[in-house]
Design a protein around this motif. Structure first.
Motif, mmCIF file in Angstrom:
data_model
loop_
_atom_site.group_PDB
_atom_site.id
_atom_site.type_symbol
_atom_site.label_atom_id
_atom_site.label_comp_id
_atom_site.label_asym_id
_atom_site.label_seq_id
_atom_site.Cartn_x
_atom_site.Cartn_y
_atom_site.Cartn_z
ATOM 1 N N GLU A 14 0.937 -1.267 0.008
ATOM 2 C CA GLU A 14 -0.109 0.069 -0.144
ATOM 3 C C GLU A 14 0.771 1.345 0.102
ATOM 4 O O GLU A 14 0.352 2.176 -0.659
ATOM 5 N N ALA A 15 1.994 1.358 0.698
ATOM 6 C CA ALA A 15 2.964 2.128 0.812
ATOM 7 C C ALA A 15 3.484 2.502 -0.962
ATOM 8 O O ALA A 15 3.535 3.774 -1.324
ATOM 9 N N ILE A 16 3.730 1.332 -1.481
ATOM 10 C CA ILE A 16 4.159 1.464 -2.901
ATOM 11 C C ILE A 16 3.232 2.232 -3.593
ATOM 12 O O ILE A 16 3.272 3.055 -4.535
ATOM 13 N N ASP A 17 2.096 1.572 -3.445
ATOM 14 C CA ASP A 17 0.754 2.413 -4.470
ATOM 15 C C ASP A 17 0.512 3.866 -4.183
ATOM 16 O O ASP A 17 0.270 4.544 -4.994
ATOM 17 N N HIS A 18 0.535 4.148 -2.989
ATOM 18 C CA HIS A 18 0.614 5.529 -2.400
ATOM 19 C C HIS A 18 1.657 6.399 -3.045
ATOM 20 O O HIS A 18 1.227 7.542 -3.678
ATOM 21 N N ILE A 19 2.918 5.997 -3.063
ATOM 22 C CA ILE A 19 4.100 6.800 -3.815
ATOM 23 C C ILE A 19 3.729 6.689 -5.246
ATOM 24 O O ILE A 19 4.047 7.984 -5.725
ATOM 25 N N HIS A 20 3.124 5.743 -5.758
ATOM 26 C CA HIS A 20 3.388 5.769 -7.204
ATOM 27 C C HIS A 20 2.077 6.773 -7.613
ATOM 28 O O HIS A 20 2.098 7.308 -8.625
ATOM 29 N N ARG A 21 0.811 7.052 -6.622
ATOM 30 C CA ARG A 21 -0.043 7.721 -7.087
ATOM 31 C C ARG A 21 0.302 9.312 -6.585
ATOM 32 O O ARG A 21 -0.188 10.156 -7.470
ATOM 33 N N TYR A 22 0.927 9.361 -5.434
ATOM 34 C CA TYR A 22 1.190 10.963 -4.952
ATOM 35 C C TYR A 22 2.365 11.286 -5.286
ATOM 36 O O TYR A 22 2.787 12.680 -4.999
ATOM 37 N N GLY A 23 3.555 10.461 -5.688
ATOM 38 C CA GLY A 23 4.870 10.916 -5.512
ATOM 39 C C GLY A 23 5.309 11.353 -6.995
ATOM 40 O O GLY A 23 4.528 11.680 -7.891
ATOM 41 N N SER A 24 6.637 11.830 -7.193
ATOM 42 C CA SER A 24 7.117 12.464 -8.243
ATOM 43 C C SER A 24 8.172 11.692 -8.969
ATOM 44 O O SER A 24 8.974 12.087 -9.720
ATOM 45 N N SER A 25 8.350 10.516 -8.442
ATOM 46 C CA SER A 25 9.373 9.535 -8.830
ATOM 47 C C SER A 25 10.914 10.181 -8.778
ATOM 48 O O SER A 25 11.513 9.811 -9.684
ATOM 49 N N HIS A 26 10.904 10.784 -7.730
ATOM 50 C CA HIS A 26 12.249 11.275 -7.461
ATOM 51 C C HIS A 26 13.147 10.567 -6.480
ATOM 52 O O HIS A 26 13.886 9.691 -7.035
ATOM 53 N N THR A 27 12.888 10.672 -5.066
ATOM 54 C CA THR A 27 13.419 10.013 -4.098
ATOM 55 C C THR A 27 12.536 9.124 -3.104
ATOM 56 O O THR A 27 12.004 10.136 -2.498
ATOM 57 N N ASP A 28 12.743 7.903 -2.950
ATOM 58 C CA ASP A 28 11.576 7.239 -1.780
ATOM 59 C C ASP A 28 12.716 6.426 -0.973
ATOM 60 O O ASP A 28 13.462 5.699 -1.491
ATOM 61 N N VAL A 29 12.218 6.212 0.171
ATOM 62 C CA VAL A 29 13.170 5.433 1.324
ATOM 63 C C VAL A 29 12.106 4.352 2.063
ATOM 64 O O VAL A 29 10.889 4.682 2.280
ATOM 65 N N ILE A 30 12.620 3.457 2.234
ATOM 66 C CA ILE A 30 11.853 2.439 3.297
ATOM 67 C C ILE A 30 12.793 2.115 4.442
ATOM 68 O O ILE A 30 14.175 1.905 4.323
ATOM 69 N N VAL A 31 12.297 2.282 5.538
ATOM 70 C CA VAL A 31 13.263 1.936 6.901
ATOM 71 C C VAL A 31 12.584 0.671 7.511
ATOM 72 O O VAL A 31 11.294 0.418 7.819
ATOM 73 N N THR A 32 13.265 -0.401 7.386
ATOM 74 C CA THR A 32 12.851 -1.818 7.976
ATOM 75 C C THR A 32 14.027 -2.652 8.304
ATOM 76 O O THR A 32 15.226 -2.472 7.364
ATOM 77 N N GLU A 33 13.850 -3.765 9.049
ATOM 78 C CA GLU A 33 15.023 -4.716 9.359
ATOM 79 C C GLU A 33 14.727 -5.967 8.530
ATOM 80 O O GLU A 33 15.385 -6.899 8.680
ATOM 81 N N ASN A 34 13.690 -6.042 7.942
ATOM 82 C CA ASN A 34 13.158 -7.150 7.136
ATOM 83 C C ASN A 34 13.529 -7.139 5.559
ATOM 84 O O ASN A 34 13.246 -6.177 4.954
ATOM 85 N N GLU A 35 14.842 -8.080 5.467
ATOM 86 C CA GLU A 35 15.255 -7.828 4.244
ATOM 87 C C GLU A 35 14.602 -7.879 3.059
ATOM 88 O O GLU A 35 14.561 -7.414 1.900
ATOM 89 N N ASP A 36 13.585 -9.319 3.100
ATOM 90 C CA ASP A 36 12.731 -9.668 2.350
ATOM 91 C C ASP A 36 11.661 -8.285 1.663
ATOM 92 O O ASP A 36 11.431 -7.967 0.315
ATOM 93 N N THR A 37 11.141 -7.596 2.711
ATOM 94 C CA THR A 37 10.244 -6.400 2.438
ATOM 95 C C THR A 37 10.971 -5.376 1.855
ATOM 96 O O THR A 37 10.558 -4.721 0.772
ATOM 97 N N ALA A 38 12.168 -5.026 2.158
ATOM 98 C CA ALA A 38 13.072 -4.225 1.570
ATOM 99 C C ALA A 38 13.419 -4.344 0.164
ATOM 100 O O ALA A 38 13.251 -3.512 -0.771
ATOM 101 N N GLU A 39 13.853 -5.548 -0.032
ATOM 102 C CA GLU A 39 14.145 -5.894 -1.522
ATOM 103 C C GLU A 39 12.873 -5.794 -2.490
ATOM 104 O O GLU A 39 12.929 -5.452 -3.525
ATOM 105 N N GLN A 40 11.689 -6.180 -1.859
ATOM 106 C CA GLN A 40 10.595 -5.972 -2.681
ATOM 107 C C GLN A 40 10.149 -4.560 -3.107
ATOM 108 O O GLN A 40 9.820 -3.998 -4.175
ATOM 109 N N PHE A 41 10.312 -3.571 -2.025
ATOM 110 C CA PHE A 41 10.277 -2.061 -2.087
ATOM 111 C C PHE A 41 11.262 -1.727 -3.160
ATOM 112 O O PHE A 41 10.960 -1.011 -3.936
#
Length: 700
Positions: free
Chosen positions: A580-607
């Motif tokens: 849902e975070a990815i969908d939000h960024i695709h809808r409202y972002g500007s394709s500039h720079t976006d960050v994920i903060v997590t300790e889950n490597e699988d989640t991070a790689e998908q992001f």
């Protein structure tokens, strides 16, 4: 339109002869066909011919048709018109001239548009060289319009032609260049072509009439009036001061025109590209030294700009921060420039691919400069030495257009840049546009400029993208950067990354504008610490719709989730998952720079894989989206485009390629069905440049 705005308008027009010729030809054919049908039978109709029609008779027959057309068109806009027919005698006789003036003044007073034409039904043929004592003779519409403009003390005369304006040679010739501003002393530099396909005069007649009107106190523009769908509202554009056609001026500016600057930059840029890499590197290092040596001079000019901006009170605090220079910023700039000098050693002329096409036939793809760059930046004087160094390193010519807020600082920095360039005789390769050229006018130079790079507000970038129809634009219109805090994020990393992303330099395009939090974080210790940190840093919080629904007393609800604040403000919104975070960024972002903060490597790689932005980070601040930090030395901007360069654009993004083929008398026929040679297409090794050690420096 202009009439309805309260302006006094007059039209000088032709067309009566053409109207009359068409009408008389029709009448003659009709009468001939009736007579011949009665006396000779239908078989004689094919022998009919139209006699040569006398121009005065055509004019007499066509005047009513011409006026009927104008009447029909203007009536649609509730505008009244009146026809006025004149001859040369009406201007030579004082009483008649006064009567004409009085009539026109009265029509204008009553908000009526006078439509004026020579009375071709009675006027004698024009006599060559019949101008008397500095008074232009009425030979055609151009001379009539000039005479009327001076007689009526008009502010502006627009002479419409079937070409874009005045060219230095016939428009159809290969080297013909449109002249934006023409001065009376430039007449000898013009070569005129044939007359127009319509009308009595030609461009030479228009220029003569224009100069006479100019001498009489009327401004003149010659422009194209034949293709309104192509040229736009040419008349209103001229009245609004846009650069359309050729403007006639008695005062010649001291410096070169922007067209001349571009030409000088291109010529010098080709010499720059041919220099040895060590020479280009030496120029950049010398510029870096000058930034340090002349620090006091630069800062004094910057203080002048800052004081003027503060007194004007028109710049926001964010823009004032961008305008300000400091010793630390200048030192950082100098370090970045030396990094660029190192990188320039293997930039231009580097072989990317080598192929043996056949025996003694080798093909190479090598890097080359793009050509002439136009960089437009607002209140950012530090941008000038950065982009100058990148242009020099990549062998490109540069046309820099800075904001008026930094005029004094830019002037000093440009002088230092040209001083550095002069050590190898390429002083003109970097030009500073200091005239009041509109961005739209600069974007018209599609035959002279190869790439436009805007550095400034989203509105500036959007304006340039709209205006530059034929020139590629590299940049981004907005920097709406997101930080997504996952449910498995570490508290210490979240606090550090969010603080740095938002508070380190809020005016930067890579600063965080929206903080997305996983729903499970709400009402946790981590959530409380994030809010406390933002309050301590005095960040104004705007609540997204979902975040606001979770709170009893919420901050002000955000007006738009697509907002670039550029200050100590941000939006907080809640999402249910990483997807849902990815969908939000695709809808409202500007394709500039976006960050994920997590300790889950699988989640991070998908992001990292699924998010379609120029820069995507895991457990790192959005502020790392920067040319210095990427080891590029400096950047001309951050591009969110899908082609060419993307993300922070440094030296590599200012290069293109060309193909070089080395043969030994080969022809395509050698490889044909009956030829003696066969293709090998053998890839050959390419010498790779040695890795360079880069030290990224923070701007502070």
């Amino acid at each position: 339109m202009l009439q309805n705005q309260g302006r006094e308008m007059m039209i000088v027009t032709s067309g009566a002869v053409a109207f009359g010729k068409q009408r008389l030809r029709h009448e003659i054919l009709l009468s001939q066909s009736v007579r011949q049908a009665l006396h000779s039978g239908q078989n004689q109709l094919k022998d009919m011919s139209v006699p040569v029609l006398e121009a005065r008779a055509c004019a007499a027959a066509g005047q009513s048709g011409l006026m009927a057309l104008y009447e029909a068109m203007f009536t649609q806009y509730s505008t009244c018109t009146a026809q006025v027919l004149v001859t040369n005698l009406d201007f030579h006789d004082d009483q008649k001239r006064q009567n004409l003036n009085s009539t026109l003044q009265e029509l204008l007073r009553m908000n009526i548009v006078p439509i004026i034409n020579t009375n071709d039904a009675v006027v004698p043929p024009p006599e060559p060289n019949s101008d008397l004592q500095g008074v232009i003779s009425i030979k055609d519409n151009d001379s009539l319009a000039a005479r009327l403009a001076v007689e009526m003390k008009a502010d502006l005369l627009i002479a419409l032609s079937d070409v874009e304006g005045l060219y230095d040679s016939p428009p159809g010739s290969d080297d013909a260049k449109l002249i934006d501003i023409f001065y009376p002393g430039d007449q000898q530099s013009i070569t005129y072509g044939a007359k127009s396909r319509v009308g009595l005069g030609g461009m030479e007649a228009k220029v003569k009439a224009a100069l006479w009107a100019l001498q009489g106190g009327t401004s003149v523009v010659i422009a194209n009036g034949t293709h309104p769908k192509v040229t736009g509202h040419v008349i209103t554009d001229i009245v609004e001061g846009k650069k359309v056609g050729t403007f006639f001026s008695e005062v010649k500016p001291a410096g070169p025109t922007v067209e001349q600057q571009t030409e000088m930059a291109r010529n010098s840029g080709r010499t720059l590209a041919a220099l040895h890499p060590d020479q280009r590197g030496a120029i950049i290092c010398h510029l870096a030294d000058l930034l340090v040596e002349k620090k006091e001079e630069i800062l004094a000019a910057n203080k002048t700009d800052m004081d003027l901006a503060a007194n004007a009170g028109q710049l926001s605090s964010a823009l004032l921060n961008r305008l300000s220079l400091s010793p630390a910023k200048l030192n950082s700039l100098a370090i970045g420039l030396r990094q660029i000098a190192v990188a320039s050693q293997d930039s231009v002329g580097r072989v990317l691919r080598r192929t043996r096409v056949a025996h003694n036939l080798e093909l190479e793809q090598i890097t080359v400069p793009i050509g002439v760059l136009l960089v437009i930046f607002e209140a950012r004087p530090d941008c000038l030495p950065q982009v100058s160094a990148l242009a020099i390193a990549s062998g490109n010519a540069l046309l820099a257009k800075g904001g008026k807020e930094a005029a004094n600082t830019n002037r000093v920095l440009h002088e230092l840049t040209q001083e550095a360039l002069d050590i190898h005789g390429v002083k003109e390769a970097v030009q500073l546009v200091s005239t009041r050229e509109e961005v739209e006018d600069l974007c018209r130079l599609d035959k002279m400029i190869d790439l436009i790079i805007p550095r400034g507000s989203s509105q500036l970038v959007r304006n340039i993208q709209r205006a530059a129809k034929s020139i590629p634009v590299l940049g981004h219109s907005e920097g709406i950067c997101h930080v997504y805090v996952d449910s498995e994020a570490a508290i210490d990393k979240v606090i550090k990354i969010v603080r740095d992303s938002k508070c380190d330099y809020p005016a930067a395009c890579n600063a965080m504008e929206t903080l997305l939090m996983h729903r499970d974080i709400l009402r946790t210790t981590l959530f409380d610490q994030i809010i406390d940190m933002l309050r301590t840093e005095r960040v104004k919080i705007h609540a997204g719709p979902r975040f606001a629904s979770y709170l009893t007393f919420s901050p002000s609800e955000v007006k738009s989730l697509r907002t670039e604040y550029g200050d100590l403000e941000c939006c907080i919104e809640v999402v249910d998952s990483m997807q849902e975070a990815i969908d939000h960024i695709h809808r409202y972002g500007s394709s500039h720079t976006d960050v994920i903060v997590t300790e889950n490597e699988d989640t991070a790689e998908q992001f990292l894989q699924q998010l379609d932005s120029a820069c995507v980070f895991w457990n790192a601040s959005s502020r790392f989206a920067d040319g210095y930090r990427f080891g590029l030395g400096a950047e001309v901007g951050i591009s969110t485009a899908r082609i060419h360069a993307r993300g922070p654009v440094g030296l590599e993004g200012l290069l293109t390629t060309k193909w070089v083929l080395r043969g030994d008398g080969h022809t395509a026929a050698d490889f044909s069905e009956h030829g003696t040679l066969k293709y090998l297409h053998e890839n050959l090794p390419v010498t790779q440049p040695q890795p360079r050690q880069m030290v990224a420096q923070r701007e502070d």
